[in-house]
Design a protein around this motif. Structure first.
Motif, mmCIF file in Angstrom:
data_model
loop_
_atom_site.group_PDB
_atom_site.id
_atom_site.type_symbol
_atom_site.label_atom_id
_atom_site.label_comp_id
_atom_site.label_asym_id
_atom_site.label_seq_id
_atom_site.Cartn_x
_atom_site.Cartn_y
_atom_site.Cartn_z
ATOM 1 N N PHE A 131 0.826 -1.218 0.000
ATOM 2 C CA PHE A 131 0.000 0.000 0.000
ATOM 3 C C PHE A 131 0.856 1.263 0.000
ATOM 4 N N HIS A 163 8.861 15.284 13.913
ATOM 5 C CA HIS A 163 8.260 13.945 13.799
ATOM 6 C C HIS A 163 9.151 13.205 12.797
ATOM 7 N N LYS A 165 9.646 13.368 18.476
ATOM 8 C CA LYS A 165 8.646 12.283 18.347
ATOM 9 C C LYS A 165 9.169 11.432 17.200
ATOM 10 N N PRO A 184 5.297 8.221 17.456
ATOM 11 C CA PRO A 184 4.140 8.440 16.590
ATOM 12 C C PRO A 184 3.364 7.135 16.374
ATOM 13 N N GLY A 185 2.217 7.258 15.686
ATOM 14 C CA GLY A 185 1.303 6.108 15.612
ATOM 15 C C GLY A 185 1.450 5.231 14.385
ATOM 16 N N GLY A 186 2.341 5.586 13.466
ATOM 17 C CA GLY A 186 2.454 4.867 12.194
ATOM 18 C C GLY A 186 2.747 3.381 12.358
ATOM 19 N N GLY A 187 2.423 2.610 11.304
ATOM 20 C CA GLY A 187 2.768 1.195 11.288
ATOM 21 C C GLY A 187 1.646 0.285 11.747
ATOM 22 N N GLU A 204 -1.484 0.148 10.526
ATOM 23 C CA GLU A 204 -2.262 -0.272 9.346
ATOM 24 C C GLU A 204 -3.595 -0.840 9.810
ATOM 25 N N ASN A 251 1.066 7.674 20.013
ATOM 26 C CA ASN A 251 -0.150 7.889 19.225
ATOM 27 C C ASN A 251 -0.544 6.574 18.547
ATOM 28 N N LEU A 260 -4.882 2.609 9.073
ATOM 29 C CA LEU A 260 -4.937 2.888 7.630
ATOM 30 C C LEU A 260 -6.174 2.183 7.079
ATOM 31 N N ILE A 301 -5.519 8.542 15.118
ATOM 32 C CA ILE A 301 -5.472 9.185 13.803
ATOM 33 C C ILE A 301 -5.899 8.191 12.719
ATOM 34 N N ALA A 318 -6.647 7.860 5.819
ATOM 35 C CA ALA A 318 -7.338 7.436 4.592
ATOM 36 C C ALA A 318 -6.298 7.004 3.557
ATOM 37 N N TRP A 325 -4.393 6.304 0.175
ATOM 38 C CA TRP A 325 -4.212 6.908 -1.156
ATOM 39 C C TRP A 325 -3.543 5.883 -2.065
ATOM 40 N N LYS A 335 -7.633 12.883 15.645
ATOM 41 C CA LYS A 335 -6.986 13.810 14.704
ATOM 42 C C LYS A 335 -7.582 13.693 13.305
ATOM 43 N N TYR A 344 -6.363 14.342 10.079
ATOM 44 C CA TYR A 344 -5.036 14.589 9.488
ATOM 45 C C TYR A 344 -5.255 15.185 8.095
ATOM 46 N N ALA A 373 1.888 8.868 -2.648
ATOM 47 C CA ALA A 373 0.733 8.073 -3.082
ATOM 48 C C ALA A 373 -0.391 8.937 -3.641
HETATM 49 O O1 V47 Z 1 2.165 3.808 8.821
HETATM 50 C C1 V47 Z 1 1.619 4.731 3.950
HETATM 51 C C2 V47 Z 1 0.582 5.525 6.124
HETATM 52 C C3 V47 Z 1 1.773 6.055 7.953
HETATM 53 C C4 V47 Z 1 0.050 5.330 2.583
HETATM 54 O O2 V47 Z 1 1.461 9.869 15.139
HETATM 55 C C5 V47 Z 1 -0.290 5.795 3.866
HETATM 56 O O3 V47 Z 1 0.938 11.971 15.066
HETATM 57 C C6 V47 Z 1 -2.228 6.702 3.029
HETATM 58 O O4 V47 Z 1 1.543 7.298 10.883
HETATM 59 N N1 V47 Z 1 -1.969 6.256 1.775
HETATM 60 C C7 V47 Z 1 2.814 7.002 8.479
HETATM 61 N N2 V47 Z 1 -1.420 6.493 4.088
HETATM 62 C C8 V47 Z 1 2.175 8.340 8.875
HETATM 63 C C9 V47 Z 1 1.665 8.335 10.281
HETATM 64 C C10 V47 Z 1 1.331 9.605 10.981
HETATM 65 C C11 V47 Z 1 1.032 10.732 10.252
HETATM 66 C C12 V47 Z 1 0.732 11.915 10.953
HETATM 67 C C13 V47 Z 1 0.768 11.975 12.320
HETATM 68 C C14 V47 Z 1 1.086 10.813 13.016
HETATM 69 C C15 V47 Z 1 1.168 10.875 14.513
HETATM 70 C C16 V47 Z 1 1.366 9.621 12.374
HETATM 71 O O5 V47 Z 1 1.381 6.506 6.673
HETATM 72 C C17 V47 Z 1 2.128 4.618 7.701
HETATM 73 C C18 V47 Z 1 0.970 4.210 6.815
HETATM 74 O O6 V47 Z 1 -0.117 3.787 7.602
HETATM 75 N N3 V47 Z 1 0.692 5.377 4.678
HETATM 76 N N4 V47 Z 1 1.241 4.681 2.655
HETATM 77 C C19 V47 Z 1 -0.855 5.556 1.499
HETATM 78 N N5 V47 Z 1 -0.603 5.088 0.283
#
Ligand code: V47
Ligand code: SF4
Length: 373
Positions: free
Chosen positions: A85, A121, A152, A186-189, A191, A226, A230, A261, A264, A266, A300, A302, A335
């Motif tokens: 993705f 970040h 962060k 941060p909150g990423g990963g 999914e 956070n 996804l 957060i 959506a 892309w 959030k 975003y 994306a």
């Molecule tokens: O884990 C990757 C996402 C995340 C795509 O913690 C995509 O405050 C949409 O986690 N379409 C990283 N999303 C970004 C993130 C984040 C962003 C802002 C604030 C915080 C916070 C955290 O971006 C990844 C993944 O889930 N991502 N590819 C895509 N094609």
């Protein structure tokens, strides 16, 4: 959207008996279950959901809508995990591959600091040749040069990877990061936690269990984190609700999450492909998150993934935060998002005022820095 009282909501939507039952529970401060959440997602009227979510949001956050002066730094886009993705992470041989030097990273932090930024970040791809020490060094050097700035950094996926390559436990890695100056995660990963979905969209990286365990350990050590989700690719609505349920459970246990957060999806340039989420889906997801995650203070909207207009509407559908000025977002821009790369404080303040809310500059931990009344 006009703000309705509980009595108004019960009157306006009186024809939907199931919704009324759920709304009454919410007004009594009771928790909704997964079946009720599914009903709200699939059957309830969009504005009914919005009014209920905003009623809850106002109870928690009044008319405040938060933002932060911050910057995202993605030190490299080289990534060994190649999630289907993600259009950001590329192989080392890709012509788009880049890697910042420590000096470049520090220059970006300096720019942010000089314009009143409070947070950096830092997250990126995961190159196979980066040693464990490099992740620690980046945090240490940023904090040494700018002790006042909040660092962060590194998602649970990166922290899991650090543990794997160093042979250390999550606790040992997190303690070393804290000693180096890490303030928050941060909150990423995240999914989608469903194993079925993860096998399709991200078969190689940290599992849902790993993600939750890294956050649990961080909370135990006093590091605020956070959480994300996804959505809008191959998952079902039930799988989204199960994801929220896992987060709600961990929050009951630790209380360490600051904000949720929803991200959506892309599709442009990804191997997974697919279509963009609709605004209705985006707004329902924000509203449902607010209603279901009764133990989270902040939701959030975003603006990078939602787009500025939908993010503004989301501030009346249960969200109370827009993230920040960001400066240089690369992950979702790879994306296809058409949002700006960053926004000025004036622009964010205007967006919030036009949504009928009071703009509040915050720090990473939701302390109020400045109210724009
Ligand atoms: O884990 C990757 C996402 C995340 C795509 O913690 C995509 O405050 C949409 O986690 N379409 C990283 N999303 C970004 C993130 C984040 C962003 C802002 C604030 C915080 C916070 C955290 O971006 C990844 C993944 O889930 N991502 N590819 C895509 N094609
Ligand atoms: Fe790498 Fe993260 Fe993109 Fe997956 S989502 S390919 S781990 S950068």
């Amino acid at each position: 959207m006009e703000v309705l009282t509980a009595d108004d909501i019960l009157k306006v939507y009186r024809d939907d008996r199931e919704f009324l039952k759920i709304a009454e529970k919410v007004f009594q401060g009771k928790r909704i279950d997964e079946e009720e959440a599914l009903y709200l997602y699939e059957r309830a009227d969009l504005t009914a959901l919005g009014h209920l979510a905003e009623w809850l949001n106002r109870k928690k956050n009044g008319s405040f809508a938060y933002f932060i002066v911050n910057r995202q730094i993605n030190p490299t886009n080289v990534c060994m995990y190649q999630c289907d993705f993600c259009a950001f992470g590329v192989k080392r041989s890709d012509p788009k591959a880049y890697e910042m030097t420590l000096e470049e990273i520090l220059r970006k932090v300096r720019e942010t600091y000089e314009m009143g930024g409070r947070e950096v970040h830092i997250v990126g791809g995961i190159p196979s040749n980066w040693p464990y020490e490099k992740y620690i060094e980046i945090v240490r050097e940023v904090k040494k040069a700018f002790p006042d700035i909040v660092v962060k950094a590194w998602t649970a996926v990166e922290i899991h990877h650090m543990a794997k390559i160093s042979g250390k436990s999550y606790e040992e890695v997190l303690k070393e990061l804290m000693d180096a100056g890490l303030d928050a995660i941060p909150g990423g990963g995240a999914e989608i936690f469903s194993e079925r979905v993860r096998r399709i969209i991200a078969p190689y990286k940290a599992s849902a269990r790993d993600y939750l365990e890294v956050h649990r350990t961080a909370h135990r050590l006093g590091i605020p984190t956070n959480a994300t989700m996804l959505y809008g690719h191959v998952e079902t609505l039930r799988e989204r609700i199960e994801h929220l349920s896992e987060l709600r459970k961990l929050q009951d246990e630790t209380g360490g999450f600051q904000v949720f957060i929803p991200l959506a999806y892309w599709p442009e340039g990804t191997r997974l492909g697919g279509t963009r989420t609709s605004s209705v889906d985006d707004l329902k997801t924000i509203a449902l998150s607010r209603i279901f995650l009764d133990n989270f203070d902040h939701i959030k909207a975003y603006w990078v993934t939602l787009g500025e207009k939908v993010a503004q509407i989301a501030l009346n559908f249960g969200a109370d935060d827009l993230d920040g000025t960001i400066e240089e977002e690369r992950i979702v821009h790879s994306a296809g998002t058409k949002s700006a790369y960053g926004h000025s404080v004036d622009r964010l303040v205007n967006m919030i005022k036009k949504a009928g809310k009071v703009p509040v500059e915050r720090d990473t931990f939701y302390n109020v820095v400045r109210i724009f009344s």
